[in-house]
Write a protein that holds these residues in place. Structure first.
Motif, short mmCIF file in Angstrom:
data_model
loop_
_atom_site.label_atom_id
_atom_site.label_comp_id
_atom_site.label_asym_id
_atom_site.label_seq_id
_atom_site.Cartn_x
_atom_site.Cartn_y
_atom_site.Cartn_z
N GLY A 670 0.76 -1.18 0.06
CA GLY A 670 -0.02 0.12 0.08
C GLY A 670 0.86 1.22 0.06
N LEU A 671 1.78 1.28 0.85
CA LEU A 671 2.83 2.42 0.88
C LEU A 671 3.57 2.83 -0.57
CD1 LEU A 671 4.24 1.90 4.26
CD2 LEU A 671 2.74 3.83 3.73
N LEU A 672 4.05 1.63 -1.01
CA LEU A 672 4.66 1.75 -2.36
C LEU A 672 3.77 2.46 -3.28
CD1 LEU A 672 6.70 -1.58 -2.38
CD2 LEU A 672 7.52 0.64 -1.94
N ALA A 673 2.41 1.78 -3.48
CA ALA A 673 1.62 2.24 -4.42
C ALA A 673 1.21 3.89 -4.01
CB ALA A 673 0.30 1.82 -4.35
N LEU A 674 1.15 4.31 -2.81
CA LEU A 674 0.90 5.70 -2.38
C LEU A 674 2.12 6.57 -2.71
CD1 LEU A 674 -0.95 7.69 -0.79
CD2 LEU A 674 0.37 7.10 1.25
N TRP A 703 -4.28 -1.98 12.96
CA TRP A 703 -4.48 -0.41 13.46
C TRP A 703 -3.08 0.31 13.24
CZ3 TRP A 703 -9.02 0.86 13.40
CH2 TRP A 703 -10.08 0.28 13.90
N LEU A 704 -2.16 -0.40 13.02
CA LEU A 704 -0.76 0.27 12.59
C LEU A 704 -0.90 0.78 11.46
CD1 LEU A 704 1.76 -2.35 14.06
CD2 LEU A 704 1.40 0.16 14.84
N LEU A 705 -1.93 0.44 10.56
CA LEU A 705 -1.82 0.87 9.15
C LEU A 705 -2.94 1.98 8.96
CD1 LEU A 705 -0.68 -2.20 8.71
CD2 LEU A 705 -2.05 -2.18 6.77
N ALA A 706 -3.80 2.18 10.25
CA ALA A 706 -4.57 3.24 10.13
C ALA A 706 -3.88 4.75 9.69
CB ALA A 706 -5.12 3.40 11.32
N PRO A 707 -2.82 5.21 9.80
CA PRO A 707 -2.52 6.39 9.55
C PRO A 707 -2.15 6.38 7.90
CG PRO A 707 -1.27 5.87 11.66
CD PRO A 707 -2.38 4.72 11.00
N ASP A 708 -1.60 5.11 7.47
CA ASP A 708 -1.45 5.03 5.88
C ASP A 708 -2.88 4.98 5.39
OD1 ASP A 708 1.12 4.37 6.83
OD2 ASP A 708 0.89 2.28 7.16
#
Length: 913
Positions: A670-674, A703-708
């Motif tokens: 997800g981060l790489l796509a962002l 929940w660690l992914l919530a900010p992303d």
């Protein structure tokens, strides 16, 4: 070496590289007779001619339960130089190679051997030849594996040979490996015509057909045919070869045959002892003439002062062809002459036994007890295994096998542990034995299938053990069941069952074990209480077990700062003790460091964790540290490294059943796509982690992914959908007020806030964020600046954007730093040139070495800390200095500090929009 041109070319290239200081290791494996030993002998001779010092050892079946037996043989030529080593290394090798009451930690011995060999290689390049690896004792095998993985910067080449059917023969895949295939038709014909010219056409064709390209068969089958044998029956090739070998002893004298059987039964015994045994069996003196007869017949060879069979199959052929009575008599005679070596004597007494022998079983168990008490675990395991073969009672037999498997698990010998467990009779297990069995099997193989059933079975077994009075076993098993609740994200029922079972025991409410089990099982129910009790603890900084319990428990509920602190302390303890498996587990503390913005440390520790997890077989740990390495690479802008790490993660057979890892892999994707500007794809990838039916969901870690998710939602225009996905967060954050939940709630509430309340909520969120979460704070400043720009408040936006940019540069989060620079430019402020930080100039291990050297540690001290040779440390420093623009060790601290503090200087000369 007919037909082995390509293999020889490869080995010669490795020799050339090693001579230049770029060592390595290679496993040569293949079926019996395919030419492994011949290849090793040939390259050994060439290496000696090229100026290498060649050290040799080989495995012997009867020595598999004698710790460090093969290592002792390998190091024999270097024994005198041990006295030149520093005291800790000298002591470790003395304990390993000399009869003492203690056995040192395997990896302490491994590091000592590495230093011994590195010093020797500094004078003359080394070639280590290790044959019949499948029969080498586990202690020597572990040490050799340790050394082989650390030769890349040294003039040392390790070449090992093993049969392809060996279970875990040096773990193909752990080292580069070369599978030696049978010869092709042309090479097979050439070898046959060279070794046996003049064969009739029908016999020649028959040999070629039956040899199947096996070089040993091409040499030996014609001899058997010429001697009147019929080596062309339908037996497997190895059996035909053994028959051909054994038949060559038919014409030998009785004294020679007796000597050969004694040698086949105890291949490493000195000549004098073999002659004594042979004389006892013959009833008359057997002299060296028997040996000479065997040499003249080509059955054995002299290598220096050591006698060896022409081929390992010769030894097994002679032993198996002998009459059972002769084999038993030979074992009995060897036991008599070896009465001063308890372990060897018991080996032969057990082999001489035809059926149950309770007295001998008791002696073997006593030997195992004494060995274990002295720390010689590797010697205790086969003693218990043989004792199990000699007892009548099925319950006792299974108890001995489980105990042997437990000890095998202690020394990380998972293959042996599983083999022992497979022999246990589950029908006779009592509650304590059943719990012990589950403990060992959980260490030997973490089954990814049907996790709910497995967890429930473990809880039930723990309850039975507790009720039977085995509290320590019950506690350990329940902790493992609880750990599965996290790793495999157990459902609510099994989580509650594990927590309720612990409550039934009425434990100390502040015990580290209790707090960890509750954190693992029901964090939303017990989280607030666990956090409060953790605040009141002051664990012993030298108690690695308690520190790891508390650190891992804190980590899984998102108490990130405490987790990093405790796991760093546990790491220091395991590092000082040389316990690499436990060290790999505690290096999981690299994950919390990501969220604290300590990307350089997370990078170094996850890289070390991956290496150690591979080396020690900690497969679950490997998933965690590899996922952390992928996340760090993504955050640092190292896209290719992140993609490769995720690909390797997803290729693991354990990955699909481990949600704690699948959710991290999804986060990286997800981060790489962002970062690539694919906002809609990024949102869809991250949103899947919030779907309980998706394989990338973890009920706590998501929940660690919530900010992303919030970042992607703003970029993709899916803010309302994100608010719906996160609607349950405020209530859960109240029940589990850990740093993870506080950050998830504060960050997402601000980023997804409507415009009319955003200003107030950003101010509140920045106050609510833990001070140590530097990366999240910088991200929130970036979003605040973006929001201000959207409100056409460019001048106001510059302050948070500048703060964000500097924070990102400080932690090394390049993609976000570039975003902040771009936003600042759009707000009318141009940043200066970005400088490279240390993480971009140095690899993870180079960074570790540079930091430790800057703190004043010597090369040897750094080597001991990182489990590498001091000469490898020196090689790294030689490459580090020019990259940092310095010429000496004394300037390291200044260079590192300057790079760490450097960040672009704002240029406010631009014109606001």
């Amino acid at each position: 070496m007919i037909g082995r041109e390509e293999e020889l070319r490869l080995l010669r290239e490795l020799l050339t590289d090693a001579a230049a200081g770029n060592g390595g290791a290679l496993l040569v494996h293949g079926t019996a007779g395919v030419g492994k030993s011949a290849l090793l002998r040939t390259i050994g001779a060439e290496a000696a001619e090229a100026g290498f010092r060649v050290l040799r050892t080989s495995g012997v079946e009867t020595e598999q339960w004698l710790p460090f037996a093969a290592l002792h043989l390998l190091l024999q030529p270097t024994i005198r130089t041990i006295r030149n080593l520093p005291a800790p290394h000298r002591q470790a090798l003395d304990n390993a190679l000399v009869a003492t009451d203690t056995e040192p930690q395997i990896y302490r011995v491994g590091l000592a051997v590495l230093e011994l060999l590195a010093d020797a290689a500094d004078r003359q390049p080394l070639l280590l030849l290790v044959d019949d690896l499948q029969w080498i004792d586990s202690s020597s095998s572990d040490v050799l594996r340790f050394v082989a993985r650390r030769t890349h910067d040294l003039p040392i080449l390790v070449i090992t040979g093993a049969r392809i059917h060996s279970p875990d023969a040096y773990s193909p895949g752990m080292l580069p490996d070369l599978r030696l295939e049978p010869l092709g038709p042309a090479a097979a014909a050439e070898l046959l015509d060279t070794s046996a010219p003049g064969l009739s056409a029908p016999v020649r064709e028959r040999v070629l057909e039956r040899a199947e390209g096996n070089p040993l068969a091409l040499v030996e089958l014609p001899k058997a045919a010429q001697n009147g044998l019929t080596p062309f029956d339908d037996l497997p090739l190895t059996q035909r070869l053994e028959q051909a070998f054994a038949a060559r002893t038919d014409s030998a004298s009785r004294a020679c045959r007796t000597f050969l059987l004694a040698m086949a039964t105890e291949p490493t015994a000195p000549l004098s002892q073999l002659l004594t045994v042979s004389s006892r069996l013959m009833g008359s003196p057997v002299t060296v003439h028997a040996l000479q007869e065997a040499i003249d017949a080509g059955l054995v060879v002299m290598v220096g002062r050591k006698i060896e069979f022409h081929h390992p199959l010769m030894r097994s052929a002679i032993y198996m062809r002998a009459a059972v009575a002769d084999r038993l008599a030979t074992h009995s005679a060897l036991a008599t002459v070896m009465d001063d070596v308890s372990g060897r004597q018991l080996v032969h007494l057990a082999a001489a036994s035809l059926g149950p022998d309770e007295e001998l079983a008791a002696r073997l168990e006593c030997f195992a007890n004494e060995s274990q008490a002295r720390g010689k675990v590797a010697a205790a395991i086969p003693a218990l295994r043989q004792a199990a073969d000699l007892v009548r009672d099925a319950h006792r037999r299974t108890g001995l096998l489980i105990r042997a498997a437990e000890l095998a698990g202690e020394i990380n010998d998972r293959v042996n542990a599983q083999t022992l467990l497979d022999r246990a009779d589950l029908s006779v297990l009592g509650p304590v034995e059943r719990a012990r069995l589950m403990l060992v099997s959980d260490k030997a193989a973490f089954e990814p299938d049907d996790p709910q059933r497995r967890i429930q079975d473990m809880v039930t077994a723990a309850a039975g053990a507790f009720d039977a009075g085995a509290g320590d076993i019950a506690e350990n098993l329940l902790w493992r069941a609880a750990a599965r609740c996290f790793f495999q994200d157990g459902d609510a029922q099994v989580r509650a069952g594990a927590a309720d079972e612990l409550d039934r025991w009425n434990p100390d409410p502040n015990a580290s074990h209790l707090l960890t089990v509750r954190a693992y099982t029901e964090p939303y129910r017990h989280g607030a209480d666990v956090l409060a009790r953790l605040d009141g603890l002051a664990p012993d900084p030298q108690d690695g077990r308690t520190l790891h319990f508390l650190g891992s428990g804190s980590m899984v509920i998102g108490d990130v700062g405490r987790a990093a602190h405790y796991l760093a302390q546990a790491t220091a303890v395991w590092r000082s003790q040389g316990r690499l498996g436990l060290l790999a587990r505690s290096l999981a503390g690299s994950w919390p460091r990501v969220y604290l913005g300590q990307l350089d440390q997370a990078r170094e520790e996850s890289a070390e964790g991956v290496t150690l997890a591979e080396e020690t077989g900690e497969r679950i740990v490997w998933l965690g540290v590899k996922a952390t390495a992928a996340l760090v690479a993504a955050l640092r802008g190292e896209r290719e490294d992140a993609v490769r790490a995720v690909r390797e993660l997803r290729a693991s057979s354990l990955f699909p059943g481990m949600p704690f890892a699948t959710v991290m892999a999804q986060q990286v994707d997800g981060l790489l796509a962002l970062f690539d500007g694919r906002a809609t794809e990024a949102y869809e990838l991250l949103a899947r982690a919030f779907d309980p039916a998706d394989p990338h969901h973890h009920s706590v870690s998501h929940w660690l992914l919530a900010p992303d998710l919030a970042d992607a939602a703003v970029a993709a225009g899916t803010v309302e959908q994100a608010r719906n996905l996160l609607s349950g967060l405020p209530e859960l954050a109240g029940r589990l007020p850990s740093e993870m939940m506080v950050v998830a709630h504060a960050y997402t509430r601000a980023v997804l806030a409507p415009d009319d309340s955003a200003e107030r909520i950003y101010a509140w969120a920045l106050t609510a964020l833990p001070a140590t979460w530097e990366l999240s704070r910088a991200r929130l400043h970036l979003h605040h600046g973006r929001w201000l720009r959207r409100q056409r408040r460019n001048v106001d936006a510059r302050t948070p954007l500048r703060t964000a940019r500097d924070g990102f540069f400080r932690v090394g989060a390049r993609p976000w730093a570039d975003m902040a620079r771009e936003q600042l430019r759009a707000a009318g402020e141009t940043s200066g040139q970005r400088h490279a930080n240390t993480g971009e100039l140095l690899s993870a291990q180079e960074m570790q070495i540079a930091v430790l050297a800057s703190q004043g540690l010597s090369n040897r001290e750094i080597g001991q800390r990182l489990f590498i040779s001091h000469r490898t440390v020196g090689s790294h420093l030689y490459r580090i200095y020019p990259r940092l623009g310095i010429t000496s060790r004394g300037k390291l601290a200044t260079a590192l500090a300057a790079l760490h503090e450097e960040h672009p200087t704002p240029d406010t000369s631009g014109t606001p929009d």
